[in-house]
Design a protein around this motif. Structure first.
Motif, PDB file in Angstrom:
ATOM      1  N   ILE A 108       0.838  -1.204   0.000  1.00 45.07           N
ATOM      2  CA  ILE A 108       0.000   0.000   0.000  1.00 45.07           C
ATOM      3  C   ILE A 108       0.871   1.251   0.000  1.00 45.07           C
ATOM      4  O   ILE A 108       0.604   2.210  -0.733  1.00 45.07           O
ATOM      5  CB  ILE A 108      -0.974  -0.019   1.199  1.00 45.07           C
ATOM      6  N   GLN A 109       1.934   1.254   0.803  1.00 42.98           N
ATOM      7  CA  GLN A 109       2.852   2.398   0.859  1.00 42.98           C
ATOM      8  C   GLN A 109       3.455   2.673  -0.521  1.00 42.98           C
ATOM      9  O   GLN A 109       3.543   3.829  -0.951  1.00 42.98           O
ATOM     10  CB  GLN A 109       3.958   2.141   1.876  1.00 42.98           C
ATOM     11  N   LEU A 110       3.863   1.629  -1.222  1.00 40.56           N
ATOM     12  CA  LEU A 110       4.461   1.816  -2.545  1.00 40.56           C
ATOM     13  C   LEU A 110       3.448   2.320  -3.566  1.00 40.56           C
ATOM     14  O   LEU A 110       3.736   3.239  -4.340  1.00 40.56           O
ATOM     15  CB  LEU A 110       5.108   0.517  -3.025  1.00 40.56           C
ATOM     16  N   VAL A 111       2.255   1.747  -3.564  1.00 36.09           N
ATOM     17  CA  VAL A 111       1.225   2.200  -4.507  1.00 36.09           C
ATOM     18  C   VAL A 111       0.821   3.639  -4.204  1.00 36.09           C
ATOM     19  O   VAL A 111       0.689   4.461  -5.116  1.00 36.09           O
ATOM     20  CB  VAL A 111       0.008   1.247  -4.494  1.00 36.09           C
ATOM     21  N   ASP A 112       0.662   3.964  -2.920  1.00 36.31           N
ATOM     22  CA  ASP A 112       0.371   5.357  -2.547  1.00 36.31           C
ATOM     23  C   ASP A 112       1.508   6.276  -2.989  1.00 36.31           C
ATOM     24  O   ASP A 112       1.267   7.384  -3.472  1.00 36.31           O
ATOM     25  CB  ASP A 112       0.148   5.486  -1.037  1.00 36.31           C
ATOM     26  N   GLY A 113       2.751   5.810  -2.821  1.00 35.50           N
ATOM     27  CA  GLY A 113       3.904   6.597  -3.250  1.00 35.50           C
ATOM     28  C   GLY A 113       3.908   6.820  -4.751  1.00 35.50           C
ATOM     29  O   GLY A 113       4.205   7.925  -5.222  1.00 35.50           O
ATOM     30  N   LEU A 114       3.564   5.787  -5.518  1.00 39.99           N
ATOM     31  CA  LEU A 114       3.493   5.930  -6.974  1.00 39.99           C
ATOM     32  C   LEU A 114       2.431   6.951  -7.360  1.00 39.99           C
ATOM     33  O   LEU A 114       2.642   7.773  -8.265  1.00 39.99           O
ATOM     34  CB  LEU A 114       3.214   4.579  -7.634  1.00 39.99           C
ATOM     35  N   ASN A 115       1.296   6.926  -6.671  1.00 39.31           N
ATOM     36  CA  ASN A 115       0.245   7.912  -6.924  1.00 39.31           C
ATOM     37  C   ASN A 115       0.739   9.321  -6.629  1.00 39.31           C
ATOM     38  O   ASN A 115       0.494  10.249  -7.398  1.00 39.31           O
ATOM     39  CB  ASN A 115      -0.995   7.609  -6.080  1.00 39.31           C
ATOM     40  N   THR A 116       1.431   9.479  -5.513  1.00 36.53           N
ATOM     41  CA  THR A 116       1.971  10.793  -5.145  1.00 36.53           C
ATOM     42  C   THR A 116       2.974  11.272  -6.184  1.00 36.53           C
ATOM     43  O   THR A 116       2.940  12.438  -6.610  1.00 36.53           O
ATOM     44  CB  THR A 116       2.637  10.733  -3.754  1.00 36.53           C
ATOM     45  N   ILE A 117       3.863  10.377  -6.602  1.00 34.66           N
ATOM     46  CA  ILE A 117       4.858  10.726  -7.626  1.00 34.66           C
ATOM     47  C   ILE A 117       4.150  11.115  -8.921  1.00 34.66           C
ATOM     48  O   ILE A 117       4.489  12.127  -9.548  1.00 34.66           O
ATOM     49  CB  ILE A 117       5.833   9.552  -7.858  1.00 34.66           C
TER      50      ILE A 117
ATOM     51  N   ILE B   9       0.167   2.190 -12.516  1.00 34.68           N
ATOM     52  CA  ILE B   9      -0.270   2.090 -11.111  1.00 34.68           C
ATOM     53  C   ILE B   9      -1.280   0.971 -10.956  1.00 34.68           C
ATOM     54  O   ILE B   9      -1.215   0.187 -10.004  1.00 34.68           O
ATOM     55  CB  ILE B   9      -0.821   3.440 -10.606  1.00 34.68           C
ATOM     56  N   ARG B  10      -2.215   0.865 -11.885  1.00 31.25           N
ATOM     57  CA  ARG B  10      -3.227  -0.197 -11.822  1.00 31.25           C
ATOM     58  C   ARG B  10      -2.557  -1.583 -11.857  1.00 31.25           C
ATOM     59  O   ARG B  10      -2.883  -2.463 -11.054  1.00 31.25           O
ATOM     60  CB  ARG B  10      -4.227  -0.033 -12.969  1.00 31.25           C
ATOM     61  N   ILE B  11      -1.599  -1.765 -12.749  1.00 29.25           N
ATOM     62  CA  ILE B  11      -0.903  -3.056 -12.877  1.00 29.25           C
ATOM     63  C   ILE B  11      -0.107  -3.358 -11.614  1.00 29.25           C
ATOM     64  O   ILE B  11      -0.155  -4.474 -11.083  1.00 29.25           O
ATOM     65  CB  ILE B  11       0.010  -3.049 -14.123  1.00 29.25           C
ATOM     66  N   ILE B  12       0.627  -2.367 -11.114  1.00 27.50           N
ATOM     67  CA  ILE B  12       1.454  -2.568  -9.919  1.00 27.50           C
ATOM     68  C   ILE B  12       0.582  -2.827  -8.699  1.00 27.50           C
ATOM     69  O   ILE B  12       0.898  -3.687  -7.872  1.00 27.50           O
ATOM     70  CB  ILE B  12       2.403  -1.364  -9.713  1.00 27.50           C
ATOM     71  N   LYS B  13      -0.525  -2.126  -8.613  1.00 24.64           N
ATOM     72  CA  LYS B  13      -1.451  -2.338  -7.484  1.00 24.64           C
ATOM     73  C   LYS B  13      -1.987  -3.769  -7.502  1.00 24.64           C
ATOM     74  O   LYS B  13      -2.075  -4.409  -6.442  1.00 24.64           O
ATOM     75  CB  LYS B  13      -2.609  -1.332  -7.556  1.00 24.64           C
ATOM     76  N   GLU B  14      -2.307  -4.286  -8.676  1.00 23.28           N
ATOM     77  CA  GLU B  14      -2.779  -5.674  -8.782  1.00 23.28           C
ATOM     78  C   GLU B  14      -1.730  -6.652  -8.276  1.00 23.28           C
ATOM     79  O   GLU B  14      -2.074  -7.707  -7.733  1.00 23.28           O
ATOM     80  CB  GLU B  14      -3.167  -5.994 -10.225  1.00 23.28           C
ATOM     81  N   GLU B  15      -0.461  -6.315  -8.463  1.00 17.88           N
ATOM     82  CA  GLU B  15       0.628  -7.196  -8.026  1.00 17.88           C
ATOM     83  C   GLU B  15       0.946  -7.062  -6.535  1.00 17.88           C
ATOM     84  O   GLU B  15       1.254  -8.059  -5.888  1.00 17.88           O
ATOM     85  CB  GLU B  15       1.899  -6.900  -8.833  1.00 17.88           C
ATOM     86  N   LEU B  16       0.901  -5.854  -6.006  1.00 19.97           N
ATOM     87  CA  LEU B  16       1.409  -5.619  -4.658  1.00 19.97           C
ATOM     88  C   LEU B  16       0.360  -5.480  -3.561  1.00 19.97           C
ATOM     89  O   LEU B  16       0.696  -5.571  -2.393  1.00 19.97           O
ATOM     90  CB  LEU B  16       2.303  -4.363  -4.640  1.00 19.97           C
TER      91      LEU B  16
END
Length: 160
Positions: A125-134, A149-156
């Motif tokens: 969640i921290q990484l996906v939130d970070g990607l959104n912020t970036i 982000i959608r693809i990475i969120k599905e993975e993480l």
């Protein structure tokens, strides 16, 4: 000098963050770097990584890790003798295609993060939130950023 460690969760997380920021819109802005630095400092603290072993986790550790990731990315062939940072917008404004090996390296980092013994839902969640912020930090949120982000969120991030 420390080299990129494919088994180090922080190395893989930062490679993902920088790779995402640079590849999705073709530029790595100062605002994106600022957000990457905030997230990286949190990761260095979380995993107690004092890279230069001076007794404190600080900007020098971020700088060293950023250089490690930059060298890893530059190990891939970039046309016209451009470095990775030049290619993603520090001195060039044209968006170019990246070698499949580079995209594969970013994808592999996601797999390494997910399979690491220290990985948990909170980190995902921290990484996906970070990607959104970036993605939003430069004032533009484009389709490519959204897709990644959608693809990475599905993975993480496990579905609730």
């Amino acid at each position: 000098m420390i080299f990129f460690d494919r088994n180090n969760i922080v190395h893989n997380c930062v490679l993902l963050l920088i790779g995402f920021a640079g590849v999705t819109d073709g530029k790595l802005s100062k605002r994106e770097i600022k957000e990457i630095k905030i997230i990286t400092m949190e990761l260095l603290e979380k995993f107690n990584m004092d890279l230069n072993q001076d007794g404190e986790i600080d900007e020098e550790d971020f700088d060293e890790l950023f250089e490690i990731i930059q060298k890893q990315m530059e190990s891939f062939h970039f046309s016209n003798s451009k470095s990775f940072l030049e290619r993603i917008g520090f001195s060039s404004s044209t968006k170019e295609e990246y070698p499949i090996e580079f995209v594969r390296e970013v994808s592999y980092a996601i797999t390494q993060i997910k399979l690491h013994p220290s990985f948990n839902d909170d980190l995902g969640i921290q990484l996906v939130d970070g990607l959104n912020t970036i993605a939003h930090s430069d004032g533009k949120f484009d389709n490519e950023e959204s897709r990644w982000i959608r693809i990475i969120k599905e993975e993480l991030v496990l579905p609730f």
